[in-house]
Design a protein around this motif. Structure first.
Motif, mmCIF file in Angstrom:
data_model
loop_
_atom_site.group_PDB
_atom_site.id
_atom_site.type_symbol
_atom_site.label_atom_id
_atom_site.label_comp_id
_atom_site.label_asym_id
_atom_site.label_seq_id
_atom_site.Cartn_x
_atom_site.Cartn_y
_atom_site.Cartn_z
ATOM 1 N N SER A 546 0.851 -1.191 0.000
ATOM 2 C CA SER A 546 0.000 0.000 0.000
ATOM 3 C C SER A 546 0.884 1.237 0.000
ATOM 4 C CB SER A 546 -0.908 0.012 1.230
ATOM 5 O OG SER A 546 -1.602 1.243 1.332
ATOM 6 N N ASN A 547 0.447 2.246 -0.734
ATOM 7 C CA ASN A 547 1.167 3.520 -0.753
ATOM 8 C C ASN A 547 0.732 4.436 0.380
ATOM 9 O OD1 ASN A 547 2.792 3.045 -3.094
ATOM 10 N ND2 ASN A 547 0.949 3.325 -4.357
ATOM 11 N N ASN A 548 -0.250 3.976 1.145
ATOM 12 C CA ASN A 548 -0.776 4.786 2.242
ATOM 13 C C ASN A 548 -0.809 3.969 3.529
ATOM 14 O OD1 ASN A 548 -1.584 7.204 0.618
ATOM 15 N ND2 ASN A 548 -2.945 5.690 -0.347
ATOM 16 N N PRO A 549 0.335 3.797 4.185
ATOM 17 C CA PRO A 549 0.352 3.028 5.431
ATOM 18 C C PRO A 549 -0.371 3.765 6.549
ATOM 19 C CG PRO A 549 2.477 4.054 5.059
ATOM 20 C CD PRO A 549 1.663 4.298 3.817
ATOM 21 N N ARG A 550 -0.599 3.083 7.660
ATOM 22 C CA ARG A 550 -1.268 3.698 8.795
ATOM 23 C C ARG A 550 -0.517 4.961 9.217
ATOM 24 N NH1 ARG A 550 -4.606 -0.337 11.622
ATOM 25 N NH2 ARG A 550 -4.619 1.134 13.381
ATOM 26 N N PRO A 551 -1.243 6.036 9.574
ATOM 27 C CA PRO A 551 -0.568 7.299 9.943
ATOM 28 C C PRO A 551 0.429 7.142 11.086
ATOM 29 C CG PRO A 551 -2.921 7.636 9.649
ATOM 30 C CD PRO A 551 -2.690 6.152 9.584
ATOM 31 N N GLU A 552 0.113 6.259 12.043
ATOM 32 C CA GLU A 552 1.005 6.098 13.192
ATOM 33 C C GLU A 552 2.235 5.263 12.863
ATOM 34 O OE1 GLU A 552 -2.325 2.970 13.801
ATOM 35 O OE2 GLU A 552 -2.004 4.904 12.808
ATOM 36 N N CYS A 553 2.300 4.764 11.634
ATOM 37 C CA CYS A 553 3.415 3.889 11.253
ATOM 38 C C CYS A 553 4.301 4.558 10.214
ATOM 39 C CB CYS A 553 2.890 2.561 10.729
ATOM 40 S SG CYS A 553 1.857 1.650 11.900
ATOM 41 N N THR A 554 4.520 5.838 10.370
ATOM 42 C CA THR A 554 5.284 6.574 9.361
ATOM 43 C C THR A 554 6.739 6.149 9.309
ATOM 44 O OG1 THR A 554 5.621 8.298 11.021
ATOM 45 C CG2 THR A 554 3.795 8.596 9.482
ATOM 46 N N GLU A 555 7.236 5.560 10.418
ATOM 47 C CA GLU A 555 8.639 5.145 10.406
ATOM 48 C C GLU A 555 8.848 3.878 9.588
ATOM 49 O OE1 GLU A 555 6.811 2.810 13.775
ATOM 50 O OE2 GLU A 555 6.618 4.798 12.870
ATOM 51 N N MET A 556 7.746 3.208 9.213
ATOM 52 C CA MET A 556 7.871 1.992 8.419
ATOM 53 C C MET A 556 8.267 2.323 6.993
ATOM 54 S SD MET A 556 7.291 -0.471 10.464
ATOM 55 C CE MET A 556 7.167 -1.771 9.234
ATOM 56 N N ASP A 557 8.875 1.368 6.329
ATOM 57 C CA ASP A 557 9.227 1.556 4.928
ATOM 58 C C ASP A 557 7.967 1.709 4.093
ATOM 59 O OD1 ASP A 557 11.875 1.299 5.585
ATOM 60 O OD2 ASP A 557 11.954 -0.850 5.139
ATOM 61 N N ALA A 558 8.062 2.462 3.020
ATOM 62 C CA ALA A 558 6.922 2.654 2.127
ATOM 63 C C ALA A 558 6.527 1.327 1.501
ATOM 64 C CB ALA A 558 7.282 3.659 1.034
ATOM 65 N N GLY A 559 5.231 1.162 1.302
ATOM 66 C CA GLY A 559 4.739 -0.020 0.619
ATOM 67 C C GLY A 559 4.241 -1.107 1.521
ATOM 68 N N VAL A 560 4.312 -0.929 2.842
ATOM 69 C CA VAL A 560 3.805 -1.950 3.747
ATOM 70 C C VAL A 560 2.279 -1.921 3.768
ATOM 71 C CG1 VAL A 560 5.852 -1.974 5.200
ATOM 72 C CG2 VAL A 560 3.978 -0.397 5.726
ATOM 73 N N SER A 561 1.680 -3.041 4.178
ATOM 74 C CA SER A 561 0.223 -3.129 4.249
ATOM 75 C C SER A 561 -0.175 -4.128 5.325
ATOM 76 C CB SER A 561 -0.373 -3.545 2.903
ATOM 77 O OG SER A 561 0.040 -4.854 2.554
ATOM 78 N N HIS A 562 -1.485 -4.132 5.626
ATOM 79 C CA HIS A 562 -2.034 -5.024 6.637
ATOM 80 C C HIS A 562 -1.274 -4.870 7.954
ATOM 81 C CE1 HIS A 562 -3.315 -6.716 2.789
ATOM 82 N NE2 HIS A 562 -4.375 -7.150 3.439
ATOM 83 N N CYS A 563 -1.192 -3.594 8.410
ATOM 84 C CA CYS A 563 -0.464 -3.264 9.632
ATOM 85 C C CYS A 563 -1.420 -3.215 10.821
ATOM 86 C CB CYS A 563 0.236 -1.916 9.484
ATOM 87 S SG CYS A 563 1.459 -1.858 8.147
#
Length: 655
Positions: A546-563
């Motif tokens: 996903s190009n739009n991860p959870r707002p609280e997970c901004t430190e994660m690498d781009a493209g993560v999903s199902h967080c």
């Protein structure tokens, strides 16, 4: 006086012949509703579903759970119907379910009393009438008339031999996310009694892609993901897309069974994007299906839409009229009875695809109080870190937060609760087949689309990973010629289901479309046979990010999903891998070799003989020649298609 007596005698014989004609015709006490409407389901408040034996599941709970294995009232016996016809089906869902609750235990019925479809052509009503007339002419001693009738009867029976009257039926029951490793089959006491004890269980069954839509596409087509091109659950990943509809969907096992003159029935979840506007809407009925009842979109239990042969039908949140698992039961049982009445000489294929135990885990009301003292298994890789694994597992927080553990424990309980309704479904389908005289001539296959994890390597809940808990799934079959109460250890894959169904539909002589990558399992159904078998297969997955991860997970690498709220993510664009799973039981080689398409070009290698939970990645300690051989084998399987997936030989490996 003599003339009168003679006339009276003839009249008596005439009445006797007429009575015989009536007696030999099937007595129909009622027919199922044909209006296509789904009537309300019953109240199961008095359900007596037994608790399973869970001694093999390690629990973190002070409570204990009774171990019972008997099935009560799971299957009814035949009543007043030796021909297999004239059976009454309830006109409402409530009547149907209530009747099944009252039926006797099928196992208590003496073997000789169970009706079966004899392995000879079934006589039609017209032939039965002719036989009655032959008896009448024998009474009247009219030799010429008898000879005429005998000639006609022989001709009729000869004609019937050309009909597919004893071709076997096929029922495929597919669950959603039902694991094998974490005890997913433990609640299924009726499945054990009616399928496992009466058939063959395969202990090494795998999905080649541990995610719903690509796995289901493999089941339907008999192809690996790289050949049917469905790579994840999105439209862009070719899940039920227009491209899928114009290519692979035209070559499913349903199409081949239909071409083999089978009547085909589908009920339940198809593909995750089915029925969406971008996938052509619910008016699209996939080719090959004579009767279609397909869920629009992904798994639900209430508040869903179905395509009923192309017509849109919506359901709400009332259990008695809307609970999906019970609706699938009602629809399937009704079709079994209706098929027997209307298509006695035509075999059928039926696929029943439940949403259980997939989330949102809405159990039927009568099962909401079950398993409340259980917790998810704590052994193996539960709450372990992923320090020597690819980056997605390394980002999982270890030890897990208490909230995450409580959440997955609740999911574990609810998953089992939803499966109890599937267990009931299986029992009622077997009952219907028995009541219509078709059970002994029907293959019943039970399996799942993929496994599941609940805290393994500190990942809360999902699938998608390359590990055994996500790849291993149940597979049970019963039917004509299938060995009873035995297990087989040969490695099989869900790409083998389509060739098997196609093989059965085409006479059981090993014939199935060359476009399929899998192998027919028919040679394994008889435990006396020991055919040469595969020793490895391909596992592949294309990450869904996903190009739009959870707002609280901004430190994660781009493209993560199902967080999850604690920013543990289950998938990403570059969670893309391909593996060779080697399982050579003869030479005792049990390996998993995987390569990732990521910035690290990460490699994982596990020796399951010494490390069954895949805790230690041995890529850096193994002989480099082994890595080279595995890499070349992976390239070959990754490019295979049809016969090359079945014919190429794996390398000999020693560690």
């Amino acid at each position: 006086m003599s003339n009168v007596a003679k006339k009276s005698d003839n009249t008596s014989h005439t009445l006797e012949c007429g009575q015989k004609q009536i007696d030999e015709r099937p007595v129909t006490s009622g027919r199922p509703s044909r209006d296509g409407n789904v009537s309300p389901a019953p109240d199961h408040s008095d359900s007596d579903h037994e608790e399973p034996d869970i001694e093999s599941i390690k629990l973190v709970s002070d409570g204990t759970h009774d171990s019972r294995s008997n099935v009560k009232d799971s299957i009814g016996t035949s009543r007043n119907n030796s021909s297999g016809q004239g059976h009454r089906t309830s006109k409402t869902m409530a009547d149907f379910m209530a009747n099944n609750q009252k039926q006797d235990n099928y196992k208590d019925k003496p073997r000789g009393d169970r009706r079966r479809r004899e392995p000879t052509p079934a006589t039609t009503q017209g032939t039965r009438d002719l036989i009655s007339k032959l008896k009448c002419c024998q009474i009247h001693r009219s030799d010429m008339l008898c000879l005429c009738f005998l000639f006609v009867i022989l001709h009729a029976v000869s004609s019937e031999e050309n009909l597919p009257s004893h071709a076997p039926n096929i029922v495929l029951i597919l669950t959603d996310d039902q694991d094998k490793i974490l005890g997913g089959m433990t609640p299924m006491v009726k499945v054990k009694e009616l399928l496992q004890n009466e058939g063959t269980t395969f202990t090494n069954m795998f999905t080649p892609t541990p995610l719903c839509c690509p796995s289901r596409s493999s089941i339907l087509t008999g192809r690996y993901s790289h050949n049917h091109n469905t790579v994840n659950n999105s439209i862009s990943g070719n899940c039920a897309s227009l491209s899928w509809q114009n290519s692979a969907e035209k070559e499913t096992f349903a199409v081949f069974a239909h071409n083999a003159k089978y009547k085909t029935y589908f009920a339940g979840k198809y593909l995750n994007q089915y029925g969406k506007k971008t996938a052509g809407g619910p008016s699209h009925v996939p080719p090959g299906w004579s009767d279609w009842f397909g869920l629009v979109g992904n798994s639900k239990y209430y508040n869903f839409t179905v395509s009923d042969n192309g017509a849109v039908v919506t359901h709400g949140d009332a259990y008695h009229s809307d609970y999906l698992t019970d609706l699938l039961t009602y629809r399937s049982v009704k079709n079994i009875h209706k098929h027997r009445e209307n298509n006695v000489d035509q075999p059928f294929l039926m696929m029943i695809s439940t949403t259980a135990p997939h989330g949102p885990w809405n159990a039927a009301p009568q099962y909401e109080g079950k398993f409340l003292n259980l917790s998810a298994p704590r052994d193996g890789s539960f709450n372990k870190d992923g320090k020597n694994k690819h980056w997605l597992l390394r980002q999982a927080k270890n030890p897990m937060a208490e909230d995450s553990i409580n959440y997955l424990d609740n999911a574990f309980r609810k998953r089992w609760q939803t499966l109890l309704s599937v267990d009931d479904l299986v029992a009622k389908v077997v009952t219907a087949l028995n009541d219509t005289g078709q059970l002994d001539n029907t293959y019943i296959i039970y399996t799942s689309d993929n496994g599941y994890h609940l805290g393994q390597f500190s990942l809360p809940i999902d699938k998608r990973q390359l590990y055994e808990f996500d790849l291993r799934i149940p597979f049970i079959v019963r039917g004509p010629g299938v060995s009873k109460n035995v297990t087989r250890v040969e490695p099989i894959v869900n790409i083998d289901i389509a060739p098997t169904i196609s093989d059965i539909a085409n006479g059981g002589e090993g014939k199935f479309p060359a476009s399929m990558d899998g192998i027919s399992l028919l040679p394994l159904f008889n435990s006396d046979k020991k055919p040469k078998w595969r020793t490895d297969f391909l596992v592949e997955y294309h990450g869904e990010g996903s190009n739009n991860p959870r707002p609280e997970c901004t430190e994660m690498d781009a493209g993560v999903s199902h967080c999850f709220p604690d920013c543990v993510c289950e998938d990403a664009f570059n969670n893309t891998y391909s593996c060779v799973r080697t399982l050579d039981t003869l030479n005792k080689v049990d390996l998993m070799y995987c390569e990732f398409t990521d910035s690290e070009t990460f490699v994982e290698l596990y020796n399951h003989t010494t490390d069954p939970h895949q805790l230690n990645n041995i890529r850096s300690t193994v002989d480099p020649q082994v890595l080279g051989k595995m890499n070349q084998r992976l390239i070959a399987l990754g490019d295979c298609s049809g016969t090359t997936c079945r014919s190429s030989l794996p390398p000999k490996l020693t560690l």
